[in-house]
Design a protein around this motif. Structure first.
Motif, PDB file in Angstrom:
ATOM      1  N   VAL A 179      47.959  27.917  50.895  1.00 19.58           N
ATOM      2  CA  VAL A 179      47.652  26.687  49.436  1.00 19.58           C
ATOM      3  C   VAL A 179      46.794  26.737  48.932  1.00 19.58           C
ATOM      4  O   VAL A 179      46.056  28.068  49.189  1.00 19.58           O
ATOM      5  N   PHE A 180      46.802  26.756  47.779  1.00 20.95           N
ATOM      6  CA  PHE A 180      45.505  27.325  46.526  1.00 20.95           C
ATOM      7  C   PHE A 180      45.082  26.528  46.127  1.00 20.95           C
ATOM      8  O   PHE A 180      45.721  25.688  45.797  1.00 20.95           O
ATOM      9  N   TYR A 181      43.648  26.137  45.571  1.00 26.46           N
ATOM     10  CA  TYR A 181      42.822  25.599  45.222  1.00 26.46           C
ATOM     11  C   TYR A 181      41.474  26.565  44.143  1.00 26.46           C
ATOM     12  O   TYR A 181      41.382  27.139  44.649  1.00 26.46           O
ATOM     13  N   TRP A 182      41.087  25.821  43.940  1.00 29.82           N
ATOM     14  CA  TRP A 182      40.332  25.732  42.539  1.00 29.82           C
ATOM     15  C   TRP A 182      38.410  25.784  43.021  1.00 29.82           C
ATOM     16  O   TRP A 182      38.719  24.096  43.836  1.00 29.82           O
ATOM     17  N   VAL A 192      21.794  26.863  29.011  1.00 31.13           N
ATOM     18  CA  VAL A 192      22.822  26.254  29.592  1.00 31.13           C
ATOM     19  C   VAL A 192      22.829  27.312  31.047  1.00 31.13           C
ATOM     20  O   VAL A 192      22.406  27.749  31.495  1.00 31.13           O
ATOM     21  N   GLN A 193      23.618  26.282  31.804  1.00 30.93           N
ATOM     22  CA  GLN A 193      24.022  26.344  33.165  1.00 30.93           C
ATOM     23  C   GLN A 193      25.564  27.298  33.155  1.00 30.93           C
ATOM     24  O   GLN A 193      25.881  26.559  32.777  1.00 30.93           O
ATOM     25  N   SER A 194      25.438  28.184  34.206  1.00 27.86           N
ATOM     26  CA  SER A 194      27.521  27.973  34.488  1.00 27.86           C
ATOM     27  C   SER A 194      26.925  28.810  35.557  1.00 27.86           C
ATOM     28  O   SER A 194      27.207  28.504  36.520  1.00 27.86           O
ATOM     29  N   ARG A 195      28.656  28.529  35.915  1.00 23.22           N
ATOM     30  CA  ARG A 195      29.231  28.970  37.287  1.00 23.22           C
ATOM     31  C   ARG A 195      30.426  29.701  37.149  1.00 23.22           C
ATOM     32  O   ARG A 195      31.215  29.150  36.410  1.00 23.22           O
ATOM     33  N   ASN A 196      30.640  30.337  38.352  1.00 22.11           N
ATOM     34  CA  ASN A 196      32.008  30.941  38.658  1.00 22.11           C
ATOM     35  C   ASN A 196      33.041  30.104  38.895  1.00 22.11           C
ATOM     36  O   ASN A 196      32.884  28.816  39.936  1.00 22.11           O
ATOM     37  N   VAL A 197      34.240  29.771  38.412  1.00 26.30           N
ATOM     38  CA  VAL A 197      35.863  28.696  39.629  1.00 26.30           C
ATOM     39  C   VAL A 197      36.830  30.218  38.947  1.00 26.30           C
ATOM     40  O   VAL A 197      37.179  30.676  38.659  1.00 26.30           O
ATOM     41  N   SER A 198      37.272  30.087  40.446  1.00 31.59           N
ATOM     42  CA  SER A 198      38.301  31.405  41.053  1.00 31.59           C
ATOM     43  C   SER A 198      38.961  30.397  41.522  1.00 31.59           C
ATOM     44  O   SER A 198      38.946  29.231  41.880  1.00 31.59           O
ATOM     45  N   CYS A 199      40.304  30.899  42.255  1.00 33.46           N
ATOM     46  CA  CYS A 199      41.268  30.292  42.563  1.00 33.46           C
ATOM     47  C   CYS A 199      41.513  31.159  43.297  1.00 33.46           C
ATOM     48  O   CYS A 199      41.147  32.685  44.050  1.00 33.46           O
ATOM     49  N   ALA A 207      42.050  33.560  52.815  1.00 39.11           N
ATOM     50  CA  ALA A 207      42.305  34.767  52.589  1.00 39.11           C
ATOM     51  C   ALA A 207      41.444  35.011  51.197  1.00 39.11           C
ATOM     52  O   ALA A 207      41.063  36.664  51.109  1.00 39.11           O
ATOM     53  N   GLY A 208      41.799  34.474  50.103  1.00 40.19           N
ATOM     54  CA  GLY A 208      39.896  35.029  49.562  1.00 40.19           C
ATOM     55  C   GLY A 208      40.683  34.455  47.839  1.00 40.19           C
ATOM     56  O   GLY A 208      41.710  34.087  47.478  1.00 40.19           O
ATOM     57  N   PRO A 209      40.238  35.095  47.009  1.00 41.57           N
ATOM     58  CA  PRO A 209      40.385  34.791  45.983  1.00 41.57           C
ATOM     59  C   PRO A 209      41.571  35.287  45.284  1.00 41.57           C
ATOM     60  O   PRO A 209      41.770  36.489  46.063  1.00 41.57           O
ATOM     61  N   VAL A 210      42.361  35.241  44.686  1.00 44.68           N
ATOM     62  CA  VAL A 210      43.888  35.413  44.218  1.00 44.68           C
ATOM     63  C   VAL A 210      44.181  35.015  42.508  1.00 44.68           C
ATOM     64  O   VAL A 210      42.679  34.922  41.970  1.00 44.68           O
ATOM     65  N   THR A 211      45.135  35.514  41.513  1.00 44.00           N
ATOM     66  CA  THR A 211      44.487  35.510  40.310  1.00 44.00           C
ATOM     67  C   THR A 211      44.718  34.796  40.026  1.00 44.00           C
ATOM     68  O   THR A 211      45.295  33.534  41.126  1.00 44.00           O
ATOM     69  N   ASN A 212      44.231  33.774  39.466  1.00 49.80           N
ATOM     70  CA  ASN A 212      43.797  32.259  38.989  1.00 49.80           C
ATOM     71  C   ASN A 212      45.354  31.526  38.064  1.00 49.80           C
ATOM     72  O   ASN A 212      45.689  29.955  37.487  1.00 49.80           O
ATOM     73  N   ARG A 239      41.325  22.818  36.145  1.00 45.76           N
ATOM     74  CA  ARG A 239      40.201  23.772  36.401  1.00 45.76           C
ATOM     75  C   ARG A 239      39.100  22.934  35.832  1.00 45.76           C
ATOM     76  O   ARG A 239      38.745  22.552  35.135  1.00 45.76           O
ATOM     77  N   PRO A 240      38.359  23.362  36.652  1.00 50.39           N
ATOM     78  CA  PRO A 240      37.145  23.097  36.970  1.00 50.39           C
ATOM     79  C   PRO A 240      36.119  23.145  35.420  1.00 50.39           C
ATOM     80  O   PRO A 240      36.455  24.653  35.225  1.00 50.39           O
ATOM     81  N   GLU A 241      35.102  22.759  34.982  1.00 48.31           N
ATOM     82  CA  GLU A 241      34.252  23.568  33.633  1.00 48.31           C
ATOM     83  C   GLU A 241      33.922  24.400  34.472  1.00 48.31           C
ATOM     84  O   GLU A 241      32.632  24.243  35.201  1.00 48.31           O
ATOM     85  N   THR A 242      33.333  25.160  33.233  1.00 44.71           N
ATOM     86  CA  THR A 242      32.391  26.603  33.894  1.00 44.71           C
ATOM     87  C   THR A 242      30.817  26.065  33.669  1.00 44.71           C
ATOM     88  O   THR A 242      30.177  27.713  33.559  1.00 44.71           O
TER      89      THR A 242
END
Length: 1504
Positions: A604-607, A639-646, A651-656, A664-667
């Motif tokens: 399954v996939f998640y943000w 400004v504060q930023s963060r990484n958001v990936s699918c 398995a790890g990150p995959v294409t969004n 998708r959460p704010e970055t």
């Protein structure tokens, strides 16, 4: 008649009209008043003008003491009523009219012209009269004489003096006569003689002073005049002493009081009436110094005046009873109003910035090898320093951050300092409690309003049940996705079909109507609208009948893999076999259907969102700064930023594209950039003061210091703090103490009483005897030059002996040579010797050979410059070294244990060989003994490791499981205490749990085909048996998975049946469906209620006469059988659970919710519900103390009582498991012992008489004792001071101090000398720490109609006085009416009764009528009506106090004159000495001779 006066004021002349009036008030002729001198009718006067008002004013004194009204009228009235609280008095004051220019008094009428005269008297209240209170008498003394008649006495002490008009003290002495059985061994006509001496007269010089100049000691200092002319003119360089003489009266008294010849009391010619003396010298002082500066130099808010001092020094020591020195210091008020003075500076507290937040670890986290303390989070404390500064004037410029130099903290003592400790929080890692995942949704478009493509997503969600309140971090992802094909956002919803209706006949093919509903417009559904009718089939009587499909079984897999996919099945059974020509039953495979389920892939996939990064500058952030409009900080916006990936599970990150983009959460988000902070420090404080007193020449240099305080630490690239926060330097000009010493000159010749005085009093013409000799003493400096005597008084130590006794030998005296020089000393500690010898005829005189009287050798300790160190007092407490950061003003409150190696101090007295104190630096450098000491370190409470978890507390359903720690070591020496322990000394942790029985369930398979045993060729229908398989599996296990476990883990009572009876209908029989579910019983299972279930007909019978079985079935609702009630049951709360590294603060606790059936079974809820609520864990806060204050100045500048103190205060009390505060908040250190140079006079010692006992072998024994001559009156020694007693009104102190008293009672030894006795005396003094006392009467029990009554103080002391006399209970009880009847007496009960042998006969009113004989009692003896028996009183016990009887007759050896009055020699005869050393004889007790009582027979005559 009297005169009436009317006053009329005119300018310059004042007149009045005078007329004569009768005493009753009417006017008459003036001739009637001729017996009274006529007053003047005219006099000169002063006309008052308004401008005179500034020239005169009233001068009013303070109110005097409040005095009782009766004291003004000199009336002392007996108090008849008891004073309850206070009594009325009068206060008076003096009022004069004075000139404002010179304060001279003028006529009162002048001031009365401008204002009314103030009142002179006013009423006041004073406490109730307090009578004198005395103690009980002590025991009786021994008899004043050992033979014959004497006196005994006993005394009591004054406890409280009379005040406010109270009764005076009673007699403190009580006496009685005493008689000894031994008669005094004196022949008739023999007397005893006593020498009576009077007081010495004042010392006086002889008339011919020039002949007496040899008695004056002077020191010629004129040869040094040219060196110190400017010094000795003001103060003396030496002191003069003059020797004079004094006389006294001496008489010889006989024991009958008559004076006789002096020779009867003396055996030699010792001069008792004169002696040489030192002429009195009054104390002389210098002129007053100039006034010091006024202590009040500015306007203060309390309007109190200042004061100034001036001093003078003593220039002449008082000698010979001369006048003592007056006060050497004078103080007066100054700047009373102070309007012209500048305003006083104001001081206020300032604070530094708060320090870092510090968190104390829990008891189990203290081992730093096992826990990283820096990772702790939760609530802690942070501290800051407080310091005192001067408030700047309003005119001073105000800066962005006002900085003032620190001053002494005592200047701010009037205000409470700001808080130095506060709670703080270090954010913990974000913590969330989440619910279970919801079921997967259908395959939906990403945006159903604008569908695009044929690719969609399945979603499932979970909710946040509890979230920590901190802002760091976020909860885990709450939504998961699965890509899918052919998404459908809308589909048709078909309701339940209606009954199948055959088309042609009662059975066969037909149609059933189905309802299609939609909640949105039907245009949203892309599929064709479902038909409203559907074909169906009604079985005929010979057709095979098949039951409806069962529910789909659980899916065999939760997701699809490459090798496996999920499947689920459903079945139906044959209910009736077909008949002839009927429709046959479907084949066995047709009775079971399979379909694919959970065909989505397992991943399954998640943000996934990372932690927010650091706040950085960004131009676009300034545009969005409007969201920070509520923030008041002046720091820039970033400004504060963060990484958001699918992410793909496991398995790890995959294409969004694999995740749902709309979720998708704010970055990015705006933030505040950290502010740049420069270090801020205060200016340096003023240099500490240098010593004002001088220092010895060899002492270490005095230092002074200053410091500054860090207010704000640098941060984020700001300017760093300076390295130097504390500076020290040597004092520039410290005065070195001057060195002076006494110079002793030779002794002058012995000065005797002048010849004229000696001849006139004793008739002796020989110039010999006792006298005085003097010597000169001067003061010299370190260079040997003369100096003022006052300098040596201050710097040279005790004043040496100025005068001593001497003797000029008479002809009859023993003649000796002069003393030789002392022998050489062998060193310190040795002694030296000098000798002399008898010369001439003295060698043959027996009394001269007595070396006790005339020693021929004398030893003395050699003078030595070595000094002895002697410890004085107790050791101080163990003092640890100061923290090096104590002066930086920035408290670093890391854990500082007050233990380890320290120092303790003990004062050392430096003593010379004569036992005098000298400067301590001659013995030690510091004046102390310094010793290493150790303070034991605190031992914290220690607990064991966590035990393993216990079993779940509930055997069925939800409960708690626990683990615990037990106590290993208690806390010692102020260590951190243990957490709250239970009775078993354990601390525990509890979490919710479910019993393992509730984790397993029975899983059943479908029933097998109904098996019927047939006979011959009969059709296989009717009653049969069918079976199924049952397995025990973990809850949630999919169907057909090989997960069977031990059946004992499942509830055996709930085990489903493995087989059952089944029925297979025969052809042409009626066929009905399976029973439906039972209807619900009432919730409370009401008695008499029923439940029903129904079934419907699937195939009608062939014959109309054949009946179908019942279609409705009913049964009663029986509790715990067919009906059950349900209620929720919750487990106990768990302990409060925190984040991973948190030790306290906000957390959560939980408990589980179960549904319990009325028979005790726990049944399934839709989901296991967990109840949560927030909770708080109290934080362990260790005690926080302020820094030690500097050591205070010594309480005494000299002597052995000086000590220095330093203190600290508690900033934060300990809480929970924090380290407790120490008991020692004050430390005391002894000061170095320096000698005090001042004149100290103690009380005179008791006057002693030396008694020389001449034994038979001419040996002499000397006894020193205090004696009063036989028969003299004297006062006792002072009693001890009574306890401190307050004057109180209604239990509260009326005065700030109490009073205590002591007294001297009068002792009378002979009754004939009472007239010469002194008066008893008492005195009082103020005291502190007294108590309020009350007094009340106490009574004892009645005995023979008498009882004891006494007054008792509230502290239990029996006293005389204090209780109100008019309320004194009676001590004797009388019968009313009196007992006058024969043989009657007053009984203890207060009524008349009869004697023994007689019986009372009472009147009708209850009184005694008469006494009659009791029958049967032996009355042979006649009643003793009157008895006269003489009895000898027993004599008191013999007290062998020989000294109380002795008459001391002064007798001196031949040719040896008397010395001073305190050293008179007496000779006691050997016979009397034998009485002194012999054992006391036993007193014989003589029994009184028996006497017969006089008996009178009573014959009934009333006259008897």
């Amino acid at each position: 008649f009297s005169l009436k006066i009317h006053i009329t004021i005119k300018n310059g002349v004042q007149t009045r009209t005078i007329w004569c009036v009768h005493i009753e008030g009417w006017t008459t002729h003036h001739s009637h008043c001729q017996h009274v001198e006529k007053p003047e009718s005219k006099r000169q006067c002063f006309k008052i003008c308004n401008w005179h008002q500034d020239l005169f004013e009233w001068e009013i004194s303070d109110w005097g003491d409040c005095v009782l009204v009766s004291f003004f009228s000199n009336e002392l009235k007996l108090r008849t009523t008891e004073c309850i609280t206070a009594q009325h008095g009068i206060q008076r004051r003096n009022i004069h009219c004075v000139r404002t220019s010179n304060r001279s008094t003028v006529s009162i009428r002048i001031c009365e012209f401008f204002s009314q005269k103030p009142p002179v008297e006013q009423a006041c209240l004073i406490p109730c009269p307090q009578d004198c209170v005395v103690s009980d008498f002590n025991s009786w003394s021994s008899c004043s004489k050992t033979c014959g008649a004497g006196l005994q006495h006993r005394t009591r002490d004054v406890l409280a003096a009379p005040m406010y008009g109270g009764a005076n003290c009673p007699n403190l002495t009580e006496r009685r006569t005493c008689t000894n059985s031994v008669d005094c061994p004196l022949a008739e006509g023999e007397y005893q003689y006593s020498l009576k001496v009077g007081a010495w007269s004042k010392c006086q010089l002889p008339h011919n002073k020039d002949a007496f100049l040899n008695g004056r000691t002077t020191f010629n200092h004129h040869r040094y005049h040219h060196h110190n002319a400017h010094v000795h003119l003001r103060y003396p360089m030496s002191w003069d002493l003059e020797v004079g003489y004094q006389t006294r009266h001496v008489r010889c008294a006989r024991n009958d009081g008559k004076n006789v010849m002096l020779s009867l009391c003396t055996k030699d010619n010792t001069p008792l009436t004169y002696q040489a003396c030192v002429m009195p010298k009054d104390c002389q002082t210098s002129e007053w110094s100039s006034w010091s500066y006024c202590s009040k130099t500015c306007q203060s808010t309390d309007l109190s005046p200042g004061y100034r001092l001036r001093t003078r020094i003593m220039t002449q020591i008082p000698y010979g009873g001369g006048k003592q020195c007056p006060a050497l210091e004078e103080k007066e008020a100054c700047n009373i109003i102070g309007d012209l003075l500048p305003k006083c500076p104001r001081y206020t507290w300032k604070t530094t910035d708060w320090g870092e937040c510090r968190i104390r670890p829990l008891i189990g986290q203290q081992d730093r090898r096992r826990a990283n303390i820096s990772m702790l989070c939760g609530e802690g404390v942070q501290t800051r320093s407080t310091y005192c500064v001067q408030v700047l004037d309003d005119s001073a410029p105000h800066y962005k951050k006002e900085v003032s130099r620190p001053v002494n903290a005592w200047l701010c003592d009037g205000d409470d300092p700001p808080l130095a400790v506060q709670n703080c929080t270090i954010a913990c890692q974000h913590q969330c409690l989440l619910s279970q995942w919801s079921p997967w949704s259908a395959c939906l478009q990403e945006n159903c309003t604008e569908p695009q493509g044929k690719r969609g997503f399945k979603k499932r969600k979970r909710e946040v049940l509890w979230e920590s309140s901190n802002t760091l971090g976020t909860c885990p992802h709450l939504m998961e996705f699965i890509p899918c094909e052919d998404p459908v956002c809308y589909r048709w919803q078909i309701q339940q079909k209606e009954k199948c209706i055959p088309t042609n006949s009662s059975c066969g093919p037909g149609t059933a109507v189905q309802n299609v509903t939609f909640d949105v417009p039907d245009t949203h559904c892309a599929d064709v609208h479902p038909p409203t009718e559907e074909t169906c089939d009604v079985p005929c009587c010979a057709d095979c009948v098949v039951g409806s499909w069962s529910f789909w079984s659980p899916c065999s897999h939760s997701c699809a893999t490459k090798t496996a996919e999920g499947k689920q099945s459903r079945t139906r059974t044959v209910l009736a076999i077909p008949g002839k020509d009927g429709k046959v039953c479907p084949a066995a495979p047709a009775l079971e259907e399979w379909r694919v389920c959970n065909d989505h892939p397992c991943p399954v996939f998640y943000w996934n969102a990372s932690e927010w990064g650091l706040c950085t500058e960004d131009a676009s952030a300034k545009i969005n700064a409007s969201s920070f409009q509520n923030w008041t900080s002046s720091c820039p916006v970033g400004v504060q930023s963060r990484n958001v990936s699918c992410m793909k599970t496991n398995a790890g990150p995959v294409t969004n594209k694999r995740c749902l983009d709309s979720s998708r959460p704010e970055t990015n988000r705006p933030c505040l950039l950290p502010c740049k902070k420069d270090c801020v420090v205060t200016p340096f404080s003023e240099w500490t003061a240098c010593p004002t007193s001088c220092l010895p020449d060899n002492s270490t240099a005095a230092m002074q210091s200053r410091y500054r305080i860090i207010i704000q630490r640098s941060a984020n690239g700001g300017q760093e703090c300076p390295d130097t926060l504390y500076e020290e330097r040597e004092c520039d000009s410290v005065r070195v103490c001057p060195v002076y010493r006494w110079r002793m000159h030779k002794w002058h010749s012995c000065t005797l009483v002048p010849d004229s005085v000696r001849r006139g009093l004793s008739g002796s013409g020989e110039a010999c005897g006792n006298g005085l000799e003097t010597r000169g003493i001067s003061c010299v400096g370190e260079d040997g030059m003369p100096a003022n005597m006052t300098e040596c008084l201050q710097w040279a130590g005790p004043f040496p002996s100025h005068i001593r006794k001497c003797r000029v030998a008479c002809k009859e005296d023993c003649t000796l040579t002069a003393w030789s020089k002392f022998s050489e000393c062998a060193g310190c500690g040795s002694s030296r010797t000098r000798r002399r010898s008898l010369v001439g005829r003295s060698k043959k005189k027996e009394h001269c050979l007595n070396e006790d009287l005339y020693p021929l050798e004398e030893n003395e300790t050699c003078p030595c410059n070595q000094f002895l160190s002697q410890p004085v007092g107790n050791w101080s407490a163990c003092i640890l070294p100061n923290s090096p950061v104590s002066l930086q003003g920035w408290m670093k409150h890391q854990e500082v244990k007050e233990c380890g190696q320290g120092l303790r101090y003990r004062a050392v007295a430096c003593i010379d060989q004569q036992g005098h104190l000298v400067n301590p630096t001659l013995c030690t450098d510091s004046g102390h003994i310094v010793e290493i000491c150790h303070i034991p370190c605190p031992l914290d409470c220690k607990l064991s490791e966590w035990s393993s978890w216990t079993a779940c507390s509930s055997s069925c359903g939800s409960g708690l499981k626990m683990r615990s720690k037990w106590l290993r070591e208690k806390a010692f020496n102020g260590g951190r205490p243990c957490p709250k322990l239970d009775l078993k000394n354990q601390v525990y942790e509890a979490v919710p749990c479910q019993n393992e029985y509730s984790q397993y369930e029975w899983q059943i398979e479908p029933w097998s085909i109904c098996t019927i045993n047939t006979v011959d060729d009969l059709p296989a229908c009717g009653e049969g048996v069918q079976s199924r398989k049952i397995r025990c599996v973990m809850k949630g296990t999919a169907s057909r998975e090989d997960a069977s476990i031990d059946v004992s883990l499942c509830d055996q009572e709930e085990m489903p049946p493995r087989a059952q009876v089944c029925y297979l209908a025969c052809p042409n029989d009626c066929v009905v469906a399976a029973w439906g579910a039972w209807s619900n019983c009432p919730p409370q299972c009401d008695p008499g209620s029923e439940r029903n279930r129904t079934r419907h007909i699937l195939r009608l019978p062939a014959s109309e006469k054949a009946a179908c079985p019942e279609l409705v079935q009913s049964e009663p609702c029986l509790l715990n059988s067919t009906c059950f009630t349900y209620q929720y049951k919750v487990s106990d709360w768990s302990t409060c659970r925190l984040s991973e590294n948190a030790i306290c603060g906000q957390g959560y606790r939980s408990r589980l919710l179960d549904c319990v059936r009325s028979d005790g079974k726990t049944v399934e809820l839709q989901k296991c519900q967990q109840l949560l609520e927030s909770c708080m864990v109290d934080c362990p806060v260790s005690c926080i103390l302020s820094e030690w204050s500097p050591w205070a100045d010594c309480s005494h500048t000299c002597g052995t009582q000086g000590h220095s103190v330093r203190t600290r205060r508690i900033l934060q009390e300990a809480h929970e498991e924090g380290r407790p505060c120490p008991n020692q908040l004050t430390q005391t250190k002894p000061c170095s012992i320096k000698p005090c140079y001042m004149w100290l006079l103690n009380d005179w010692s008791a006057c002693t008489i030396e008694v020389r006992l001449l034994l038979n072998d001419d040996q002499a024994v000397t006894l020193d004792a205090s004696f009063f001559c036989s028969g003299d009156c004297h006062l006792t020694e002072w009693s001890t001071w009574s306890s401190c007693q307050l004057t109180c009104l209604e239990g509260r102190s009326f005065e700030p101090t109490g009073r205590q008293a002591r007294s001297r009672a009068v002792i009378v030894q002979a009754m004939e000398n009472q007239g010469s006795c002194p008066q008893q005396i008492f005195e009082t003094q103020p005291c502190k720490g007294g108590k309020c006392h009350s007094y009340q009467w106490k009574i004892g029990g009645w005995t023979n109609n008498k009882r004891a009554v006494w007054c008792q103080r509230s502290d239990g002391v029996n006293v005389t006085g204090g209780c109100f006399p008019q309320k004194r209970p009676t001590t004797i009880r009388h019968c009313h009416p009196p007992c006058t009847k024969p043989f009657s007496h007053c009984t203890p009960s207060g009524v008349c009764g009869c004697e023994k042998g007689y019986t009372e006969v009472m009147t009708s009113h209850g009184f005694l009528d008469y006494c009659t004989r009791t029958p049967g009692v032996d009355n042979s003896k006649k009643a003793d009506v009157k008895t006269n028996s003489g009895r000898l009183k027993p004599r008191p016990s013999q007290a062998n106090n020989l000294f109380s009887e002795w008459t001391l007759r002064p007798v001196g050896p031949v040719g040896l004159p008397f010395g001073t009055p305190s050293n008179i020699h007496f000779e006691i005869s050997p016979s009397l000495l034998s009485l002194f050393f012999s054992k006391p004889s036993k007193t014989s007790k003589a029994s009184p001779p028996p006497q017969k009582p006089l008996t009178l027979a009573y014959d009934g005559d009333v006259d008897m």
